[in-house]
Design a protein around this motif. Structure first.
Motif, PDB file in Angstrom:
ATOM      1  N   ASP A   1       0.355  -5.636 -33.794  1.00 51.45           N
ATOM      2  CA  ASP A   1      -0.037  -4.837 -32.634  1.00 51.45           C
ATOM      3  C   ASP A   1       1.148  -4.594 -31.699  1.00 51.45           C
ATOM      4  N   ASP A   2       1.250  -3.358 -31.206  1.00 47.68           N
ATOM      5  CA  ASP A   2       2.305  -3.015 -30.263  1.00 47.68           C
ATOM      6  C   ASP A   2       1.961  -3.575 -28.882  1.00 47.68           C
ATOM      7  N   PHE A   3       2.912  -4.242 -28.255  1.00 51.33           N
ATOM      8  CA  PHE A   3       2.692  -4.860 -26.947  1.00 51.33           C
ATOM      9  C   PHE A   3       2.201  -3.846 -25.925  1.00 51.33           C
ATOM     10  N   ARG A   4       2.777  -2.651 -25.914  1.00 54.19           N
ATOM     11  CA  ARG A   4       2.406  -1.641 -24.933  1.00 54.19           C
ATOM     12  C   ARG A   4       0.978  -1.146 -25.166  1.00 54.19           C
ATOM     13  N   GLU A   5       0.622  -0.946 -26.414  1.00 57.93           N
ATOM     14  CA  GLU A   5      -0.727  -0.460 -26.704  1.00 57.93           C
ATOM     15  C   GLU A   5      -1.781  -1.481 -26.297  1.00 57.93           C
ATOM     16  N   VAL A   6      -1.484  -2.747 -26.498  1.00 58.92           N
ATOM     17  CA  VAL A   6      -2.413  -3.798 -26.089  1.00 58.92           C
ATOM     18  C   VAL A   6      -2.503  -3.855 -24.564  1.00 58.92           C
ATOM     19  N   GLY A   7      -1.377  -3.730 -23.894  1.00 63.37           N
ATOM     20  CA  GLY A   7      -1.343  -3.818 -22.436  1.00 63.37           C
ATOM     21  C   GLY A   7      -1.880  -2.602 -21.718  1.00 63.37           C
ATOM     22  N   ARG A   8      -1.890  -1.449 -22.396  1.00 66.35           N
ATOM     23  CA  ARG A   8      -2.421  -0.203 -21.837  1.00 66.35           C
ATOM     24  C   ARG A   8      -1.664   0.225 -20.569  1.00 66.35           C
ATOM     25  N   ASP A   9      -2.186   1.268 -19.919  1.00 68.51           N
ATOM     26  CA  ASP A   9      -1.561   1.795 -18.711  1.00 68.51           C
ATOM     27  C   ASP A   9      -1.852   0.880 -17.520  1.00 68.51           C
ATOM     28  N   LEU A  10      -0.867   0.758 -16.644  1.00 74.44           N
ATOM     29  CA  LEU A  10      -1.030  -0.110 -15.468  1.00 74.44           C
ATOM     30  C   LEU A  10      -0.893   0.643 -14.150  1.00 74.44           C
ATOM     31  N   VAL A  11      -0.589   1.933 -14.205  1.00 75.74           N
ATOM     32  CA  VAL A  11      -0.583   2.768 -13.006  1.00 75.74           C
ATOM     33  C   VAL A  11      -1.311   4.071 -13.321  1.00 75.74           C
ATOM     34  N   TYR A  12      -1.758   4.741 -12.283  1.00 78.44           N
ATOM     35  CA  TYR A  12      -2.405   6.036 -12.465  1.00 78.44           C
ATOM     36  C   TYR A  12      -2.024   6.948 -11.312  1.00 78.44           C
ATOM     37  N   GLU A  13      -2.327   8.224 -11.463  1.00 76.40           N
ATOM     38  CA  GLU A  13      -1.965   9.219 -10.452  1.00 76.40           C
ATOM     39  C   GLU A  13      -3.217   9.723  -9.740  1.00 76.40           C
ATOM     40  N   ASP A  14      -3.168   9.728  -8.411  1.00 79.76           N
ATOM     41  CA  ASP A  14      -4.312  10.188  -7.621  1.00 79.76           C
ATOM     42  C   ASP A  14      -3.806  10.509  -6.212  1.00 79.76           C
TER      43      ASP A  14
ATOM     44  N   LYS B   1       0.837  -1.205   0.000  1.00 79.45           N
ATOM     45  CA  LYS B   1       0.000   0.000   0.000  1.00 79.45           C
ATOM     46  C   LYS B   1       0.869   1.252   0.000  1.00 79.45           C
ATOM     47  N   VAL B   2       1.945   1.212   0.782  1.00 76.53           N
ATOM     48  CA  VAL B   2       2.860   2.355   0.813  1.00 76.53           C
ATOM     49  C   VAL B   2       3.537   2.522  -0.539  1.00 76.53           C
ATOM     50  N   ARG B   3       3.976   1.426  -1.111  1.00 70.87           N
ATOM     51  CA  ARG B   3       4.634   1.492  -2.425  1.00 70.87           C
ATOM     52  C   ARG B   3       3.684   2.087  -3.465  1.00 70.87           C
ATOM     53  N   LYS B   4       2.462   1.634  -3.466  1.00 72.56           N
ATOM     54  CA  LYS B   4       1.484   2.136  -4.443  1.00 72.56           C
ATOM     55  C   LYS B   4       1.221   3.619  -4.227  1.00 72.56           C
ATOM     56  N   ALA B   5       1.078   4.025  -2.960  1.00 76.10           N
ATOM     57  CA  ALA B   5       0.812   5.439  -2.650  1.00 76.10           C
ATOM     58  C   ALA B   5       1.951   6.325  -3.129  1.00 76.10           C
ATOM     59  N   PHE B   6       3.186   5.899  -2.898  1.00 67.70           N
ATOM     60  CA  PHE B   6       4.337   6.701  -3.304  1.00 67.70           C
ATOM     61  C   PHE B   6       4.415   6.839  -4.824  1.00 67.70           C
ATOM     62  N   SER B   7       3.916   5.860  -5.535  1.00 64.65           N
ATOM     63  CA  SER B   7       3.883   5.952  -7.000  1.00 64.65           C
ATOM     64  C   SER B   7       2.782   6.888  -7.481  1.00 64.65           C
ATOM     65  N   MET B   8       1.664   6.889  -6.782  1.00 68.40           N
ATOM     66  CA  MET B   8       0.478   7.610  -7.244  1.00 68.40           C
ATOM     67  C   MET B   8       0.611   9.128  -7.160  1.00 68.40           C
ATOM     68  N   VAL B   9       1.594   9.636  -6.405  1.00 74.16           N
ATOM     69  CA  VAL B   9       1.707  11.090  -6.260  1.00 74.16           C
ATOM     70  C   VAL B   9       2.776  11.677  -7.182  1.00 74.16           C
ATOM     71  N   ILE B  10       3.379  10.854  -8.028  1.00 74.37           N
ATOM     72  CA  ILE B  10       4.399  11.346  -8.951  1.00 74.37           C
ATOM     73  C   ILE B  10       3.737  11.836 -10.233  1.00 74.37           C
ATOM     74  N   ASN B  11       3.939  13.117 -10.543  1.00 72.51           N
ATOM     75  CA  ASN B  11       3.387  13.709 -11.758  1.00 72.51           C
ATOM     76  C   ASN B  11       4.388  13.488 -12.900  1.00 72.51           C
ATOM     77  N   ARG B  12       4.215  12.406 -13.607  1.00 72.50           N
ATOM     78  CA  ARG B  12       5.166  12.025 -14.644  1.00 72.50           C
ATOM     79  C   ARG B  12       5.239  13.046 -15.767  1.00 72.50           C
ATOM     80  N   HIS B  13       4.093  13.554 -16.166  1.00 72.25           N
ATOM     81  CA  HIS B  13       4.070  14.505 -17.286  1.00 72.25           C
ATOM     82  C   HIS B  13       4.915  15.734 -16.970  1.00 72.25           C
ATOM     83  N   ASN B  14       4.755  16.284 -15.780  1.00 68.51           N
ATOM     84  CA  ASN B  14       5.504  17.494 -15.426  1.00 68.51           C
ATOM     85  C   ASN B  14       7.007  17.227 -15.344  1.00 68.51           C
TER      86      ASN B  14
END
Length: 533
Positions: free
Chosen positions: A348-361, A307-320
């Motif tokens: 088909d591109d492997f990444r496009e088929v697999g889509r995003d696996l993390v999100y920011e919140d 849960k801590v690992r996931k939380a620390f990932s979710m607050v990183i603004n990758r685009h910025n």
């Protein structure tokens, strides 16, 4: 007339270049460098050039100039005949018979034979060698069993029938095997050189190679000097007689060398200079199948809790971070396997088929931290980010530091180390969270997923279900079924929140335009075999 301000700029630049030249030892080598010498600035001191033990892209870049495997990748990323002139493949795709060219030699003039390949591959798999490249040879029959002490060397599926014939037996049909053969783990090594000196790959005078160039001097953390290998099987195609490669982990120093006329090319210019360099026509973007991410030590508090690992990932603004710090044509990553590798259907591109696996919140992340038991009365422990010395790594670490402090009030320290020390500490698990990157050894998604399957992976992650899944991927001949297994494995990485993906890599580089006919492989390595000035 030159104004006072411009004169001052000129003097400062000249003084700076004198200091750089002194630091890198150019003076003693100046008589070996002429207008035809290719001068490429290497971004990191190699720990070793032993093909079995090397593990970084800069090491692989040097090795590409020094070694040839049975095949070599061309500028389209496809394998072409190199030491092997041709080969036969069995109907079931599990046995390859390679026919070597006649009169192949090592750089010291000794004959190079099929026995050298058999020796090199079995040495890399020998558990006593401790080779970081051993996993790359696991497609060979009984290779993994030998590497893990469950089989003998004689059981491994590689055998020199005679000096010119090498028979290779695979565990299962492997569509990407020829591309894999071009990677450093499959280079031959000279048995006499290896047995004479355990650290033969760390000094120019003990390195015997078989590629387009040979290494004549190596001033550690200073520079490397190469000359054409006249014993190379394809020497007629090697135009350049000498190369001088300064070494610097500093992006700004590398750029100063190029802009000051002391070098021709460098990689990863400082982000602050990229817009200016692009406008001047000096910045180029090369390909690279790779990623940049942060990894958690799952055995170090507070990151033992997913849960801590996931939380620390979710607050990183990758685009910025990518837009304002990284730049260089990078694309923010929300998964592990990069774009550029196809599904088994070839479309088909492997990444496009697999889509995003993390999100920011951020709000959800704060909730997860509270669920993990941390709040104002029970704060998170002090956290240290480990990274190897680089302006870019430092800037990214500072962005992560700020994000974690703002979201959770975390006390985050930064620790930078020289690359060799950093890699050793990360491998030993002496960290809480650390930067990492992975560049493909070959163009298949499996190569990325295997990073977390080994018992000694740097995240200290041990999961038998995941290891079994990787074994299934290796052994599954059906393409569509194998694709599905790989997507399942990638999803497990994020179900466990083992990493924080940041961006998929490219290879930005600066050149003064004087070097011609080089190319970048899809693995992010520059090939100077046919290059010239």
């Amino acid at each position: 007339m030159m104004g006072k301000r411009n004169i001052l700029k000129f003097l400062v630049l000249a003084f700076g270049l004198c200091i750089v030249a002194f630091a890198f030892g150019y003076g003693h080598n100046a008589n070996q460098i002429d207008e035809h010498t290719i001068r490429y600035v290497l971004e990191q001191e190699p720990s070793t050039l032993d093909p079995a033990k090397s593990s970084t892209s800069p090491e692989a870049t040097v090795q590409l100039q020094l070694f040839d495997g049975l095949v070599r990748l061309n500028d389209k990323g496809e394998p072409e005949a190199a030491v092997a002139k041709n080969w036969d493949v069995s109907d079931d795709g599990t046995e390859y018979t390679f026919h070597l060219r006649s009169h192949i030699k090592w750089s010291n003039g000794e004959p190079l034979t099929a026995h050298d390949f058999e020796y090199a591959w079995k040495r890399a798999l020998n558990p006593d060698t401790g080779a970081s490249a051993a996993y790359m040879l696991y497609v060979l029959k009984n290779a993994e069993d030998y590497n893990t002490g469950k089989a003998k060397a004689s059981d491994v599926g590689v055998k020199a029938i005679d000096d010119g014939t090498l028979v290779v037996t695979l565990e299962y049909p492997t569509a990407y095997f020829l591309k894999l053969l071009a990677s450093h783990g499959y280079y031959p090594v000279n048995k006499s050189a290896v047995e004479a000196n355990e650290n033969w790959g760390s000094n120019a005078d003990t390195i015997i190679s078989n590629g387009p160039y040979r290494l004549i001097s190596w001033q550690h953390n200073g520079e490397m000097n190469f000359v054409k290998n006249d014993n190379y099987w394809d020497a007629d195609e090697v135009v350049t007689k000498s190369m001088n490669w300064p070494i610097s982990e500093s992006q700004s120093t590398r750029l100063t060398l190029v802009e000051g006329g002391e070098a021709d090319m460098m990689v990863e210019p400082p982000v602050a200079d990229q817009e200016r360099l692009e406008e001047a026509g000096l910045l180029y973007i090369g390909p690279m199948l790779g990623n940049y991410y942060y990894m958690f030590n799952v055995k170090a508090e507070p990151f033992t809790d997913p849960k801590v690992r996931k939380a620390f990932s979710m607050v990183i603004n990758r685009h910025n971070i990518v837009k304002n710090i990284v730049k260089g044509g990078k694309k923010e990553a929300y998964a592990f396997v990069p774009f550029g590798m196809l599904e088994s259907n070839g479309k088909d591109d492997f990444r496009e088929v697999g889509r995003d696996l993390v999100y920011e919140d951020v709000d959800q992340a704060k909730k997860l931290i509270r669920e993990a038991g941390y709040d104002e009365t029970h704060p998170l422990p002090e956290i240290t980010i480990l990274y190897n010395t680089s302006e870019l790594h430092k800037a990214i670490a500072e962005a992560f530091q700020a994000a974690w402090h703002d979201a959770f009030g975390a006390d985050v320290k930064l620790q930078n180390q020289e690359t060799k020390v950093f890699l050793a500490n990360r491998e030993a698990g002496k960290y809480q969270v650390a930067r990492a990157s992975w560049v493909a050894d070959y163009g298949d998604a499996q190569n990325f997923l295997e990073v977390f399957s080994a018992e000694d992976n740097d995240s200290q992650y041990e999961n038998e279900e995941y290891n079994t899944l990787i074994a299934q991927i290796r052994e599954t001949p059906d393409g569509a079924e194998r694709d599905a297994l790989m997507h399942r494995a990638e999803k497990m990485i994020f179900d466990e929140s083992l990493i924080i993906p940041l961006y998929f890599t490219t290879q930005p580089y600066v050149t003064n335009g004087s070097v011609q006919n080089y190319f970048w492989t899809v693995l992010g390595l520059v090939d100077f075999k046919k290059a010239y000035k």
